[in-house]
Design an enzyme around this catalytic site. Structure first.
Site: not given
Length: 200
Positions: A7, A9
């Site tokens: 991922d 953020e």
């Protein structure tokens, strides 16, 4: 053949919408996928707030230009990419991601795109594919890759669960409590070691 799916953020860079919430003084925009599992609902709600305040792409990009990766993220990513293939799979948008990818040394990212009017108003968004993180991991597996995945939010759980090894990273207490089967780490050194142990 292994490929690591990360991922963006909360894992490699701070949350864009939280930074923009602070810059714009609109506390409601602090809400992220750590709070709201339904991404479609979250984005429509965000766009409504932007419209209400007369804010568009330029204002968000001005904030993003000031965001730096989380300390240690670039070094972690560089070392990981020297060991195996890495793809960042994010629900963010190409219009947000580019300056952040430059600061991270141009890793590969799969994300989505915004629909922007000529006046800069964000009028909508186009998801690359439904349930993109899980779907992308399954597609990589279908072409012969073993996936190892890590993320921090509800929308990362699909790809974490579908991978041969999955880890929570800098996640919330609630997500960790609800998913005790996944090791949870707070530092890049811990995450790197866990990934290394699972590389063929």
């Amino acid at each position: 053949m292994d490929i690591v799916c990360l991922d963006l953020e909360g894992v490699l860079v701070p949350e864009i919408w939280i930074a923009f919430s602070e810059a714009s003084g609109i506390p409601e925009l602090k809400r992220t996928t750590r709070d709201e599992p339904d991404y479609d609902k979250l984005m429509k709600w965000r766009l409504g707030i932007l419209k209400e305040h007369g804010l568009g792409l330029k204002e968000i990009q001005d904030t993003i230009a000031k965001i730096d990766p989380i300390p240690g993220a670039r070094e972690f990513l560089d070392e990981l990419r020297s060991l195996t293939q890495v793809i960042i799979i994010s629900d963010t948008f190409t219009q947000f991601a580019k300056p952040l990818m430059e600061k991270l040394g141009w890793p590969t990212i799969f994300c989505n795109s915004l629909e922007v009017a000529e006046n800069g108003e964000i009028t909508g968004f186009r998801m690359r594919i439904e349930n993109s993180k899980y779907t992308t991991v399954k597609a990589l597996q279908s072409i012969g890759y073993n996936t190892i995945a890590s993320g921090d939010s509800y929308n990362d759980l699909g790809m974490i669960k579908a991978s041969k090894a999955g880890f929570l990273f800098k996640s919330t207490e609630q997500i960790k409590k609800d998913n005790p089967e996944f090791p949870a780490f707070e530092t890049y050194d811990e995450l790197l070691e866990a990934i290394k142990k699972n590389l063929d």
